[in-house]
Scaffold this motif. Structure first.
Motif, PDB file in Angstrom:
ATOM      1  N   VAL A 131       7.207  -8.435   9.177  1.00  0.00           N
ATOM      2  CA  VAL A 131       7.028  -7.866  10.510  1.00  0.00           C
ATOM      3  C   VAL A 131       8.328  -7.269  11.037  1.00  0.00           C
ATOM      4  CG1 VAL A 131       6.497  -8.431  12.905  1.00  0.00           C
ATOM      5  CG2 VAL A 131       5.024  -9.259  11.080  1.00  0.00           C
ATOM      6  N   LEU A 132       9.425  -7.973  10.848  1.00  0.00           N
ATOM      7  CA  LEU A 132      10.695  -7.471  11.367  1.00  0.00           C
ATOM      8  C   LEU A 132      11.116  -6.180  10.673  1.00  0.00           C
ATOM      9  CD1 LEU A 132      12.760 -10.691  12.103  1.00  0.00           C
ATOM     10  CD2 LEU A 132      11.568  -9.192  13.695  1.00  0.00           C
ATOM     11  N   GLU A 133      10.756  -6.039   9.410  1.00  0.00           N
ATOM     12  CA  GLU A 133      11.059  -4.794   8.705  1.00  0.00           C
ATOM     13  C   GLU A 133      10.354  -3.619   9.394  1.00  0.00           C
ATOM     14  OE1 GLU A 133       9.900  -3.045   4.405  1.00  0.00           O
ATOM     15  OE2 GLU A 133      11.104  -4.874   4.368  1.00  0.00           O
ATOM     16  N   LEU A 173       1.470  -7.168  12.539  1.00  0.00           N
ATOM     17  CA  LEU A 173       2.308  -6.461  13.493  1.00  0.00           C
ATOM     18  C   LEU A 173       1.745  -6.582  14.901  1.00  0.00           C
ATOM     19  CD1 LEU A 173       4.804  -4.718  13.750  1.00  0.00           C
ATOM     20  CD2 LEU A 173       3.403  -2.736  13.200  1.00  0.00           C
ATOM     21  N   CYS A 174       0.443  -6.493  14.999  1.00  0.00           N
ATOM     22  CA  CYS A 174      -0.228  -6.662  16.297  1.00  0.00           C
ATOM     23  C   CYS A 174       0.088  -8.040  16.872  1.00  0.00           C
ATOM     24  CB  CYS A 174      -1.731  -6.485  16.105  1.00  0.00           C
ATOM     25  SG  CYS A 174      -2.677  -6.497  17.625  1.00  0.00           S
ATOM     26  N   ASP A 175      -0.044  -9.066  16.048  1.00  0.00           N
ATOM     27  CA  ASP A 175       0.248 -10.427  16.504  1.00  0.00           C
ATOM     28  C   ASP A 175       1.694 -10.558  16.959  1.00  0.00           C
ATOM     29  OD1 ASP A 175      -2.342 -11.177  15.887  1.00  0.00           O
ATOM     30  OD2 ASP A 175      -1.804 -12.239  14.041  1.00  0.00           O
ATOM     31  N   ALA A 176       2.616  -9.986  16.195  1.00  0.00           N
ATOM     32  CA  ALA A 176       4.035 -10.119  16.535  1.00  0.00           C
ATOM     33  C   ALA A 176       4.391  -9.353  17.797  1.00  0.00           C
ATOM     34  CB  ALA A 176       4.897  -9.633  15.371  1.00  0.00           C
ATOM     35  N   LEU A 177       3.877  -8.137  17.947  1.00  0.00           N
ATOM     36  CA  LEU A 177       4.200  -7.350  19.134  1.00  0.00           C
ATOM     37  C   LEU A 177       3.544  -7.917  20.387  1.00  0.00           C
ATOM     38  CD1 LEU A 177       4.066  -3.715  17.757  1.00  0.00           C
ATOM     39  CD2 LEU A 177       6.085  -5.017  18.421  1.00  0.00           C
ATOM     40  N   GLY A 200       7.789 -15.075  20.441  1.00  0.00           N
ATOM     41  CA  GLY A 200       8.087 -15.259  19.031  1.00  0.00           C
ATOM     42  C   GLY A 200       8.725 -14.066  18.352  1.00  0.00           C
ATOM     43  N   LEU A 201       8.260 -13.811  17.154  1.00  0.00           N
ATOM     44  CA  LEU A 201       8.883 -12.882  16.230  1.00  0.00           C
ATOM     45  C   LEU A 201       9.120 -11.479  16.770  1.00  0.00           C
ATOM     46  CD1 LEU A 201       6.640 -13.760  13.166  1.00  0.00           C
ATOM     47  CD2 LEU A 201       8.909 -14.624  13.673  1.00  0.00           C
ATOM     48  N   GLY A 202       8.122 -10.916  17.355  1.00  0.00           N
ATOM     49  CA  GLY A 202       8.150  -9.505  17.667  1.00  0.00           C
ATOM     50  C   GLY A 202       9.288  -9.048  18.545  1.00  0.00           C
ATOM     51  N   PHE A 203       9.602  -9.785  19.590  1.00  0.00           N
ATOM     52  CA  PHE A 203      10.566  -9.286  20.554  1.00  0.00           C
ATOM     53  C   PHE A 203      11.796 -10.161  20.708  1.00  0.00           C
ATOM     54  CE2 PHE A 203       6.744  -7.071  21.845  1.00  0.00           C
ATOM     55  CZ  PHE A 203       7.242  -5.792  21.987  1.00  0.00           C
ATOM     56  N   ILE A 246       2.112  -2.861  26.241  1.00  0.00           N
ATOM     57  CA  ILE A 246       1.856  -2.737  24.801  1.00  0.00           C
ATOM     58  C   ILE A 246       0.960  -3.881  24.343  1.00  0.00           C
ATOM     59  CG2 ILE A 246       2.913  -2.919  22.501  1.00  0.00           C
ATOM     60  CD1 ILE A 246       5.270  -1.279  23.605  1.00  0.00           C
ATOM     61  N   ALA A 247       1.293  -5.101  24.765  1.00  0.00           N
ATOM     62  CA  ALA A 247       0.461  -6.258  24.383  1.00  0.00           C
ATOM     63  C   ALA A 247      -0.965  -6.085  24.894  1.00  0.00           C
ATOM     64  CB  ALA A 247       1.078  -7.548  24.934  1.00  0.00           C
TER      65      ALA A 247
END
Length: 182
Positions: A63-65, A104-108, A113-116, A154-155
């Protein structure tokens, strides 16, 4: 501390694992078993664990990539001539691409968590905010919107795309709401 340099075969295996994980996570999110990712990559489960200590670590790497790619694209767009059009096009593209990729949807959509919160997520948030500020300065975007509002929008758009995929007009409604009234 520098990462150790991987042998050529280890680099290839890591790349295979990342590609397989991206494909699997896009469809199933975190629900996909690591053994399935190993199978898709054509490697043993031990190879996956040598590179990634947990499924969450692999998920984060994948996801971070992609989020790093979004951040880079946003930074490149900062020099574009029409800040408003660039901002709205980028916003819609992020929502569209993320909605097609469950991971990606989950992370953003994740607010804690991960996305932001992790490295690339911070870069993405900063680059997106810079696009927003440019578009606001050009008079294209409402001035009462900030980076946190944008993240929430966005979410929300991702949730609309995910849970009501036939309602494509909802993202357009959000984009129209971001526009500065004439």
């Amino acid at each position: 501390m520098d990462k150790p340099v991987l042998r050529a075969d280890a680099r290839r295996n890591r790349a295979k694992v990342l590609a397989a994980a991206e494909q699997a996570f896009a469809v199933d999110g975190l629900a996909v078993p690591l053994d399935e990712i190993a199978r898709l990559a054509g490697v043993g489960a031990g190879t996956v664990y040598r590179h990634f200590p947990s499924k969450e670590a692999l998920f984060q790497a994948v996801v971070l990539e992609r989020i790093e790619q979004f951040a880079q694209e946003a930074r490149e767009l900062l020099a574009a001539e029409d800040p408003g059009a660039v901002f709205f096009d980028f916003f819609k593209r992020v929502v569209k691409q993320a909605s097609l990729n469950r991971a990606l949807c989950d992370a953003l959509a994740e607010t804690t968590g991960l996305g932001f919160k992790a490295g690339a997520g911070t870069d993405f948030r900063s680059a997106l905010q810079a696009l927003l500020i440019r578009a606001q300065a050009a008079g294209a975007v409402r001035e009462d919107i900030d980076g946190d509002d944008l993240r929430a929008l966005i979410a929300g758009c991702l949730a609309a795309e995910r849970y009501s995929p036939e309602s494509r007009h909802l993202v357009r409604v959000v984009v129209d709401g971001l526009r500065k009234a004439s």
